[in-house]
Design an enzyme around this catalytic site. Structure first.
Site, PDB file in Angstrom:
ATOM      1  N   SER A  38      84.389  -4.370 100.629  1.00  0.00           N
ATOM      2  CA  SER A  38      85.284  -3.651  99.709  1.00  0.00           C
ATOM      3  C   SER A  38      86.391  -4.561  99.191  1.00  0.00           C
ATOM      4  CB  SER A  38      85.968  -2.475 100.421  1.00  0.00           C
ATOM      5  OG  SER A  38      85.028  -1.626 100.995  1.00  0.00           O
ATOM      6  N   HIS A  71      82.773  -0.963  94.155  1.00  0.00           N
ATOM      7  CA  HIS A  71      81.619  -1.651  94.742  1.00  0.00           C
ATOM      8  C   HIS A  71      80.486  -1.800  93.725  1.00  0.00           C
ATOM      9  CE1 HIS A  71      83.103  -0.804  98.933  1.00  0.00           C
ATOM     10  NE2 HIS A  71      83.587   0.258  98.353  1.00  0.00           N
ATOM     11  N   HIS A  95      76.656   1.833 101.384  1.00  0.00           N
ATOM     12  CA  HIS A  95      77.155   2.476 102.601  1.00  0.00           C
ATOM     13  C   HIS A  95      76.310   3.689 102.967  1.00  0.00           C
ATOM     14  CE1 HIS A  95      80.666   0.231 101.120  1.00  0.00           C
ATOM     15  NE2 HIS A  95      81.016   0.150 102.393  1.00  0.00           N
ATOM     16  N   TYR A  97      77.406   6.460 104.015  1.00  0.00           N
ATOM     17  CA  TYR A  97      77.998   7.728 103.564  1.00  0.00           C
ATOM     18  C   TYR A  97      77.630   8.083 102.129  1.00  0.00           C
ATOM     19  CZ  TYR A  97      81.613   4.554 101.721  1.00  0.00           C
ATOM     20  OH  TYR A  97      82.266   3.532 101.088  1.00  0.00           O
ATOM     21  N   GLU A  98      77.050   7.124 101.401  1.00  0.00           N
ATOM     22  CA  GLU A  98      76.611   7.435 100.037  1.00  0.00           C
ATOM     23  C   GLU A  98      75.333   8.278 100.043  1.00  0.00           C
ATOM     24  OE1 GLU A  98      76.961   3.969  97.226  1.00  0.00           O
ATOM     25  OE2 GLU A  98      77.595   2.984  99.075  1.00  0.00           O
ATOM     26  N   ALA A 125      86.111  -4.484 105.002  1.00  0.00           N
ATOM     27  CA  ALA A 125      87.460  -3.978 105.218  1.00  0.00           C
ATOM     28  C   ALA A 125      87.359  -2.996 106.372  1.00  0.00           C
ATOM     29  CB  ALA A 125      87.945  -3.264 103.967  1.00  0.00           C
ATOM     30  N   MET A 231      82.977   1.425 108.266  1.00  0.00           N
ATOM     31  CA  MET A 231      81.813   2.211 107.828  1.00  0.00           C
ATOM     32  C   MET A 231      80.670   1.345 107.317  1.00  0.00           C
ATOM     33  SD  MET A 231      83.971   5.033 105.688  1.00  0.00           S
ATOM     34  CE  MET A 231      85.557   5.629 106.277  1.00  0.00           C
ATOM     35  N   SER A 232      80.613   0.087 107.752  1.00  0.00           N
ATOM     36  CA  SER A 232      79.577  -0.797 107.200  1.00  0.00           C
ATOM     37  C   SER A 232      79.141  -1.826 108.232  1.00  0.00           C
ATOM     38  CB  SER A 232      80.124  -1.512 105.959  1.00  0.00           C
ATOM     39  OG  SER A 232      81.125  -2.435 106.333  1.00  0.00           O
ATOM     40  N   ASN A 255      94.165  -1.331 107.228  1.00  0.00           N
ATOM     41  CA  ASN A 255      95.097  -0.277 107.651  1.00  0.00           C
ATOM     42  C   ASN A 255      95.050  -0.190 109.163  1.00  0.00           C
ATOM     43  OD1 ASN A 255      92.985   1.828 108.418  1.00  0.00           O
ATOM     44  ND2 ASN A 255      92.472   1.398 106.296  1.00  0.00           N
ATOM     45  N   HIS A 289      91.920   5.198 100.447  1.00  0.00           N
ATOM     46  CA  HIS A 289      91.027   4.180  99.878  1.00  0.00           C
ATOM     47  C   HIS A 289      91.786   3.162  99.023  1.00  0.00           C
ATOM     48  CE1 HIS A 289      87.174   2.534  98.938  1.00  0.00           C
ATOM     49  NE2 HIS A 289      87.263   2.786  97.647  1.00  0.00           N
TER      50      HIS A 289
HETATM   51  N1  ADE Z   1      87.648   0.898 106.370  1.00  0.00           N
HETATM   52  C1  ADE Z   1      88.919   0.535 106.185  1.00  0.00           C
HETATM   53  N2  ADE Z   1      89.722   1.211 106.994  1.00  0.00           N
HETATM   54  C2  ADE Z   1      88.945   2.034 107.715  1.00  0.00           C
HETATM   55  C3  ADE Z   1      89.192   2.990 108.725  1.00  0.00           C
HETATM   56  N3  ADE Z   1      90.405   3.247 109.154  1.00  0.00           N
HETATM   57  N4  ADE Z   1      88.140   3.618 109.246  1.00  0.00           N
HETATM   58  C4  ADE Z   1      86.913   3.371 108.819  1.00  0.00           C
HETATM   59  N5  ADE Z   1      86.617   2.507 107.877  1.00  0.00           N
HETATM   60  C5  ADE Z   1      87.629   1.836 107.326  1.00  0.00           C
END
Ligand code: ADE
Length: 317
Positions: A38, A71, A95, A97-98, A125, A231-232, A255, A289
């Site tokens: 990302s 993306h 991903h 989730y898509e 990320a 998530m990847s 984050n 996001h």
């Molecule tokens: N990608 C970036 N930050 C994330 C988070 N907190 N949880 C899952 N995927 C993320």
């Protein structure tokens, strides 16, 4: 008769031939592949403008399509320096989730293998769970928790494709020690925009998304030994290891996942909070996001320096 949903060797071969026949002689058989996470697609801009070839995922037979904002999906094949061997970038990752199956979203890794890739650098990320991590830090993956896989939803589920690898692959050595050593060496040498930025090593917990984790889920993952959550990456790594590709994975902490239960601990009910406390409790650490994409942009240059230096070393070894 019903059969498992299977993208076979034949499908991967078709995609491989479709790509290979478009490439000029100097771009054939890239050995190094890079999957850009990302906001990290700028990595592909480090290749020279000539020779260079781009192919949108949408043109490649059986390739899954990415839909999420930020993306765009394409392959970029190019060289980092004149007369060097080619590298292939996946800009825009798919991903889970898509809505794709694990099989379909990891299909490109097998196509890279057929193209000639033997080393894969993966960036992503991720949310930081380790309290020592700061936003903007980098983390080399040294291990993972594949929660979905342990529960039975796994990219290698179904008939084993013997052309790629064995039925029961080991993953205890998935995160190549040699490449990680090289990454640390390079990190000490490259110029960086931020002196405070650190390079850690950590364990990545793969979650399906697309919602970010609750506080309780963050605490659970931390208690299970995870330093990062994202998530990847893990599905691609598993499929890459299955077919013998060396892997180095690098996360950008975008984050900090929230580990505290609430402002005043687990037993605080919202009936005991004033209006200001409540507003703060809601806002604290709420992942979004835009935040993920923004810190990606700011750290991308340092990541680029690190990966560039690393790519040069890997290619000369
Ligand atoms: N990608 C970036 N930050 C994330 C988070 N907190 N949880 C899952 N995927 C993320």
């Amino acid at each position: 008769h019903s059969s498992p949903d299977t993208l076979s060797f034949k499908h991967a071969n078709e995609a491989h031939h479709f790509i290979a026949k478009q490439l000029s002689a100097e771009l054939q058989s890239p050995r190094l592949g890079i999957i850009c996470g990302s906001g990290l697609g700028g990595l592909a801009e480090t290749v020279l403008s000539n020779p260079r070839h781009e192919i949108p995922y949408s043109a490649i037979p059986h390739f899954p399509l990415s839909s999420v904002h930020g993306h765009a999906g394409k392959l970029v094949i190019g060289v980092l320096r004149p007369d060097e061997s080619p590298v292939v970038f996946m800009v825009g990752r798919i991903h889970y989730y898509e809505g794709h199956s694990f099989q379909s979203l990891t299909f490109p890794v097998r196509v890279l293998k057929l193209l000639g890739v033997d080393t894969l650098l993966i960036t992503n990320a991720a949310g930081g769970l380790n309290p020592r991590y700061s936003i903007g830090d980098f983390v080399l993956l040294k291990d993972h928790l594949n929660l979905a896989g342990l529960a039975g939803n796994h990219p290698l589920r179904g008939p084993n494709l013997e052309d790629f690898g064995v039925r029961f692959p080991a993953l205890s050595d998935a995160y190549d020690l040699h490449l990680r050593r090289r990454a640390h060496e390079v990190w000490r040498q490259v110029d960086r925009h931020s002196d405070s930025r650190q390079l850690h090593e950590g364990t990545y917990a793969f979650v399906g998304g697309p919602s970010y984790e609750t506080r309780a889920e963050c605490r659970m993952l931390r208690n299970l030994g995870a330093d990062l959550v994202g998530m990847s990456t893990v599905p691609e790594i598993i499929v890459a290891r299955h077919c013998g590709i060396r892997v180095l994975a690098l996360s950008l902490v975008t984050n900090n996942a929230v580990l505290e239960p609430g402002l005043r601990g687990d037993d605080t009910s919202i009936k005991d909070l004033g209006r200001e406390d409540l507003t703060r409790a809601i806002a604290t650490g709420k992942a979004n996001h835009e935040e993920v994409l923004k810190s990606g942009e700011e750290a991308a240059k340092d990541l680029q320096s690190l990966l560039n230096a690393l790519m040069v070393i890997i290619k000369t070894e």
